[in-house]
Design a protein around this motif. Structure first.
Motif, PDB file in Angstrom:
ATOM      1  N   ILE A 154      -8.362   4.911  -3.064  1.00  0.00           N
ATOM      2  CA  ILE A 154      -7.188   4.634  -3.901  1.00  0.00           C
ATOM      3  C   ILE A 154      -7.280   5.298  -5.276  1.00  0.00           C
ATOM      4  O   ILE A 154      -8.364   5.589  -5.770  1.00  0.00           O
ATOM      5  CB  ILE A 154      -6.934   3.116  -4.058  1.00  0.00           C
ATOM      6  N   TYR A 155      -6.109   5.498  -5.863  1.00  0.00           N
ATOM      7  CA  TYR A 155      -5.993   6.064  -7.202  1.00  0.00           C
ATOM      8  C   TYR A 155      -5.705   5.004  -8.256  1.00  0.00           C
ATOM      9  O   TYR A 155      -5.420   5.339  -9.406  1.00  0.00           O
ATOM     10  CB  TYR A 155      -4.888   7.129  -7.235  1.00  0.00           C
ATOM     11  N   HIS A 161       0.868  -1.169   0.000  1.00  0.00           N
ATOM     12  CA  HIS A 161       0.000   0.000   0.000  1.00  0.00           C
ATOM     13  C   HIS A 161       0.909   1.225   0.000  1.00  0.00           C
ATOM     14  O   HIS A 161       1.929   1.232   0.700  1.00  0.00           O
ATOM     15  CB  HIS A 161      -0.857   0.053   1.258  1.00  0.00           C
ATOM     16  N   LEU A 162       0.535   2.240  -0.758  1.00  0.00           N
ATOM     17  CA  LEU A 162       1.178   3.541  -0.648  1.00  0.00           C
ATOM     18  C   LEU A 162       0.229   4.432   0.137  1.00  0.00           C
ATOM     19  O   LEU A 162      -0.927   4.613  -0.262  1.00  0.00           O
ATOM     20  CB  LEU A 162       1.452   4.156  -2.024  1.00  0.00           C
ATOM     21  N   LEU A 163       0.730   4.954   1.249  1.00  0.00           N
ATOM     22  CA  LEU A 163      -0.090   5.797   2.117  1.00  0.00           C
ATOM     23  C   LEU A 163       0.349   7.241   2.019  1.00  0.00           C
ATOM     24  O   LEU A 163       1.538   7.535   1.836  1.00  0.00           O
ATOM     25  CB  LEU A 163       0.048   5.343   3.578  1.00  0.00           C
ATOM     26  N   ASP A 164      -0.618   8.117   2.187  1.00  0.00           N
ATOM     27  CA  ASP A 164      -0.323   9.542   2.252  1.00  0.00           C
ATOM     28  C   ASP A 164       0.310   9.807   3.621  1.00  0.00           C
ATOM     29  O   ASP A 164      -0.307   9.496   4.642  1.00  0.00           O
ATOM     30  CB  ASP A 164      -1.605  10.349   2.078  1.00  0.00           C
ATOM     31  N   PRO A 165       1.513  10.370   3.666  1.00  0.00           N
ATOM     32  CA  PRO A 165       2.174  10.569   4.953  1.00  0.00           C
ATOM     33  C   PRO A 165       1.481  11.611   5.837  1.00  0.00           C
ATOM     34  O   PRO A 165       1.706  11.649   7.039  1.00  0.00           O
ATOM     35  CB  PRO A 165       3.584  11.037   4.559  1.00  0.00           C
ATOM     36  N   ARG A 166       0.618  12.421   5.229  1.00  0.00           N
ATOM     37  CA  ARG A 166      -0.047  13.474   5.993  1.00  0.00           C
ATOM     38  C   ARG A 166      -1.199  12.956   6.833  1.00  0.00           C
ATOM     39  O   ARG A 166      -1.468  13.475   7.903  1.00  0.00           O
ATOM     40  CB  ARG A 166      -0.534  14.572   5.045  1.00  0.00           C
ATOM     41  N   ASP A 167      -1.894  11.915   6.336  1.00  0.00           N
ATOM     42  CA  ASP A 167      -3.050  11.412   7.083  1.00  0.00           C
ATOM     43  C   ASP A 167      -3.158   9.886   7.087  1.00  0.00           C
ATOM     44  O   ASP A 167      -4.119   9.336   7.590  1.00  0.00           O
ATOM     45  CB  ASP A 167      -4.343  12.022   6.542  1.00  0.00           C
ATOM     46  N   MET A 170       5.418   3.430   1.993  1.00  0.00           N
ATOM     47  CA  MET A 170       5.119   2.098   1.480  1.00  0.00           C
ATOM     48  C   MET A 170       5.008   1.125   2.652  1.00  0.00           C
ATOM     49  O   MET A 170       5.912   1.040   3.475  1.00  0.00           O
ATOM     50  CB  MET A 170       6.193   1.613   0.510  1.00  0.00           C
ATOM     51  N   VAL A 171       3.879   0.423   2.693  1.00  0.00           N
ATOM     52  CA  VAL A 171       3.646  -0.584   3.716  1.00  0.00           C
ATOM     53  C   VAL A 171       3.424  -1.922   3.012  1.00  0.00           C
ATOM     54  O   VAL A 171       2.562  -2.017   2.131  1.00  0.00           O
ATOM     55  CB  VAL A 171       2.412  -0.234   4.574  1.00  0.00           C
ATOM     56  N   ILE A 172       4.197  -2.922   3.383  1.00  0.00           N
ATOM     57  CA  ILE A 172       4.015  -4.263   2.810  1.00  0.00           C
ATOM     58  C   ILE A 172       2.827  -4.898   3.534  1.00  0.00           C
ATOM     59  O   ILE A 172       2.863  -5.102   4.744  1.00  0.00           O
ATOM     60  CB  ILE A 172       5.277  -5.130   2.962  1.00  0.00           C
ATOM     61  N   ALA A 173       1.782  -5.192   2.775  1.00  0.00           N
ATOM     62  CA  ALA A 173       0.550  -5.732   3.351  1.00  0.00           C
ATOM     63  C   ALA A 173       0.511  -7.254   3.321  1.00  0.00           C
ATOM     64  O   ALA A 173      -0.185  -7.875   4.118  1.00  0.00           O
ATOM     65  CB  ALA A 173      -0.658  -5.172   2.609  1.00  0.00           C
ATOM     66  N   ALA A 174       1.243  -7.867   2.390  1.00  0.00           N
ATOM     67  CA  ALA A 174       1.271  -9.334   2.282  1.00  0.00           C
ATOM     68  C   ALA A 174       2.500  -9.745   1.490  1.00  0.00           C
ATOM     69  O   ALA A 174       2.944  -9.023   0.594  1.00  0.00           O
ATOM     70  CB  ALA A 174       0.017  -9.852   1.588  1.00  0.00           C
ATOM     71  N   THR A 175       3.034 -10.910   1.830  1.00  0.00           N
ATOM     72  CA  THR A 175       4.146 -11.494   1.097  1.00  0.00           C
ATOM     73  C   THR A 175       3.789 -12.951   0.807  1.00  0.00           C
ATOM     74  O   THR A 175       3.427 -13.693   1.728  1.00  0.00           O
ATOM     75  CB  THR A 175       5.451 -11.422   1.912  1.00  0.00           C
ATOM     76  N   VAL A 176       3.838 -13.302  -0.463  1.00  0.00           N
ATOM     77  CA  VAL A 176       3.450 -14.652  -0.889  1.00  0.00           C
ATOM     78  C   VAL A 176       4.479 -15.193  -1.884  1.00  0.00           C
ATOM     79  O   VAL A 176       5.296 -14.445  -2.407  1.00  0.00           O
ATOM     80  CB  VAL A 176       2.035 -14.661  -1.516  1.00  0.00           C
ATOM     81  N   THR A 215      -3.827   7.825   4.750  1.00  0.00           N
ATOM     82  CA  THR A 215      -4.849   7.271   3.860  1.00  0.00           C
ATOM     83  C   THR A 215      -4.181   6.405   2.806  1.00  0.00           C
ATOM     84  O   THR A 215      -3.169   6.807   2.208  1.00  0.00           O
ATOM     85  CB  THR A 215      -5.636   8.405   3.165  1.00  0.00           C
ATOM     86  N   VAL A 216      -4.752   5.225   2.549  1.00  0.00           N
ATOM     87  CA  VAL A 216      -4.243   4.357   1.488  1.00  0.00           C
ATOM     88  C   VAL A 216      -4.634   4.985   0.148  1.00  0.00           C
ATOM     89  O   VAL A 216      -5.813   5.202  -0.128  1.00  0.00           O
ATOM     90  CB  VAL A 216      -4.818   2.920   1.594  1.00  0.00           C
ATOM     91  N   ARG A 217      -3.635   5.287  -0.692  1.00  0.00           N
ATOM     92  CA  ARG A 217      -3.877   5.936  -1.976  1.00  0.00           C
ATOM     93  C   ARG A 217      -3.565   5.048  -3.175  1.00  0.00           C
ATOM     94  O   ARG A 217      -3.996   5.333  -4.288  1.00  0.00           O
ATOM     95  CB  ARG A 217      -3.063   7.224  -2.083  1.00  0.00           C
ATOM     96  N   TYR A 218      -2.803   3.976  -2.954  1.00  0.00           N
ATOM     97  CA  TYR A 218      -2.452   3.101  -4.073  1.00  0.00           C
ATOM     98  C   TYR A 218      -2.109   1.731  -3.521  1.00  0.00           C
ATOM     99  O   TYR A 218      -1.522   1.617  -2.447  1.00  0.00           O
ATOM    100  CB  TYR A 218      -1.257   3.662  -4.854  1.00  0.00           C
ATOM    101  N   ILE A 219      -2.468   0.693  -4.280  1.00  0.00           N
ATOM    102  CA  ILE A 219      -2.154  -0.680  -3.915  1.00  0.00           C
ATOM    103  C   ILE A 219      -1.500  -1.338  -5.122  1.00  0.00           C
ATOM    104  O   ILE A 219      -1.982  -1.200  -6.247  1.00  0.00           O
ATOM    105  CB  ILE A 219      -3.421  -1.439  -3.482  1.00  0.00           C
ATOM    106  N   GLY A 220      -0.402  -2.032  -4.876  1.00  0.00           N
ATOM    107  CA  GLY A 220       0.301  -2.685  -5.970  1.00  0.00           C
ATOM    108  C   GLY A 220       0.980  -3.948  -5.502  1.00  0.00           C
ATOM    109  O   GLY A 220       0.866  -4.348  -4.348  1.00  0.00           O
TER     110      GLY A 220
END
Length: 107
Positions: free
Chosen positions: A86-87, A6-12, A59-65, A14-19
């Protein structure tokens, strides 16, 4: 290994992108570089705005597979969970189909 992030907005936060990626550090660098070169998507405009303020996405790693297919499924599930903020443009489970179009992602 494949990582869903997840890419989060550092200001609040908020999750803005997932990849997904095999190399998180390189992928974050690519997002930053892409945003500096053009702002033709909401994601790139958002990152460019952050960079102009001396910030960058978190960047937060949400899962590793172990495999790409599982990562793609998890990525799609996370996109559905964060659809309101998200965008992302495309549904990772459906290729180039529009993520935000009503009915594009089954509930």
């Amino acid at each position: 290994m494949h990582h869903v992030y997840h890419l989060l907005d550092p200001r609040d936060r908020t999750v803005r992108y997932i990849g997904k990626t095999a190399s998180p550090k390189a992928r974050l660098a690519a997002h930053l570089k892409d945003a500096q070169q053009s702002q033709n998507t909401l994601k790139k405009r958002w990152i460019s705005e952050l960079l102009a303020q001396g910030l960058q996405p978190v960047m937060v790693i949400a899962a590793t597979v172990a495999d790409d297919l599982t990562a793609r499924v998890i990525e799609s599930q996370h996109c559905r969970q964060h659809l309101a903020t998200i965008y992302n443009i495309h549904d990772p489970a459906k290729g180039a189909k529009d993520l935000k179009k009503p009915g594009a992602i089954p509930a």
